[in-house]
Design an enzyme around this catalytic site. Structure first.
Site, short mmCIF file in Angstrom:
data_model
loop_
_atom_site.label_atom_id
_atom_site.label_comp_id
_atom_site.label_asym_id
_atom_site.label_seq_id
_atom_site.Cartn_x
_atom_site.Cartn_y
_atom_site.Cartn_z
N ASP A 21 25.10 62.33 0.65
CA ASP A 21 26.18 61.35 0.75
C ASP A 21 27.23 61.77 1.77
O ASP A 21 27.27 62.91 2.24
CB ASP A 21 26.85 61.17 -0.62
CG ASP A 21 26.08 60.23 -1.53
OD1 ASP A 21 25.13 59.59 -1.04
OD2 ASP A 21 26.43 60.14 -2.71
N LYS A 44 28.07 56.38 1.75
CA LYS A 44 28.77 55.13 1.45
C LYS A 44 30.27 55.38 1.55
O LYS A 44 30.83 56.22 0.85
CB LYS A 44 28.42 54.61 0.05
CG LYS A 44 26.97 54.19 -0.11
CD LYS A 44 26.74 53.53 -1.46
CE LYS A 44 26.78 54.54 -2.60
NZ LYS A 44 25.66 55.50 -2.54
N GLY A 98 28.56 64.46 -3.50
CA GLY A 98 29.82 65.18 -3.57
C GLY A 98 30.33 65.22 -5.00
O GLY A 98 30.10 64.31 -5.79
N MET A 133 38.97 57.80 -5.25
CA MET A 133 38.73 56.68 -4.32
C MET A 133 39.83 55.63 -4.40
O MET A 133 39.56 54.44 -4.35
CB MET A 133 37.36 56.05 -4.60
CG MET A 133 36.20 57.02 -4.50
SD MET A 133 34.65 56.41 -5.20
CE MET A 133 34.99 56.55 -6.96
#
Length: 264
Positions: free
Chosen positions: A46, A68, A99, A181
């Site tokens: 990722d 992504k 991650g 995020m």
């Protein structure tokens, strides 16, 4: 609970190892993770996997980037699921490298459900999740007897792209809130928390590149944090920590002190 259906396993299949890469510092990898990276036939990794972690990958392994980012997906989740099945059915030992920890906002459960339904053998290797690793390197303990008796992990954006969180649960006293995020939605998150009863002066930290040499920590309050983050020019990946424990950063910021000492 998620588990593979042993009856459906095919003897000529490979195996998928769902491995947590930690927050970035390669020295936070588990011994098992390092061993698997060195032995794998294929690595599907990722965006959040650091170059230092990838340095452990065998030079003969096939590397497939499936990163992504916000509004930018190299492969859709369904394509990644299908790819893992395909590689395993080719008889390969596959490391799915994510991650942090794959079971904490890593979609690891979704991928394993596809593998289980397809009769593909798998194992899970936990990693140091960003909340723990990044907060440690920022010198911000997530719990403290004087400041926080519980800790809440939430994601800053949901599957449908919204940030409609359970705001009342985020503003309870004596807790730490960690938001994964959430950089893009930070102004709205701060506004909503204040609107639901949190003090505008509640301390907040946003950490960019946590545990890496490029780590950057910005400290503020719910009232001024959006402006401070914009002024600092922070970019993803970032982790947000909200609560009284943030006040301890100045006293406990060992990683920043270490970097300063090395630079001197």
């Amino acid at each position: 609970p998620l588990k593979a259906d042993v009856k459906n396993f095919k003897p000529d299949c490979g195996r998928v190892y769902l491995v947590g890469a930690g927050p970035g510092d390669p020295e936070l990898l588990t011994l098992r993770a390092v061993r698997l990276l060195q032995q794998a036939d294929a690595i599907v990794y990722d965006y959040l996997v650091s170059d230092g972690v990838l340095a452990f990958v065998s030079p003969t392994a096939e590397r497939i980037y499936a990163g992504k980012r916000r509004n930018e997906h190299t492969l859709r989740q369904e394509q990644i699921n299908t790819l893992l099945v395909k590689l395993a059915r080719e008889g390969k030992q596959v490391v799915r490298l994510k991650g942090g920890d794959p079971f904490i906002f890593g979609r690891g459960g979704e991928e394993l459900q596809t593998l289980a339904a397809s009769g593909v053998a798998f194992e899970v290797v936990p990693g140091v999740t960003a909340a723990s690793g990044v907060s440690s390197y920022a010198g911000i303990p997530l719990t403290h007897r004087d400041h926080a008796q519980c800790c809440l992990f939430v994601t800053g954006h949901l599957k449908d792209g919204t940030a409609d969180l359970d705001w009342p649960s985020l503003v309870r006293l004596n807790q730490t809130v960690v938001i994964y995020m959430g950089l893009g939605g930070l102004p709205e998150i701060c506004r909503q928390m204040v609107a639901h009863g949190a003090s505008p002066e509640l301390p907040i930290a946003v950490v960019q590149d946590g545990s890496l040499p490029t780590q950057k920590v910005v400290i503020g309050t719910l009232a001024n944090m959006a402006g401070r983050v914009a002024q600092a020019g922070l970019k993803s990946p970032c982790l947000t920590i909200i609560g009284e424990v943030v006040k301890l950063h100045k006293e406990l910021a060992w990683f920043e002190q270490t970097k300063s000492a090395v630079a001197a």
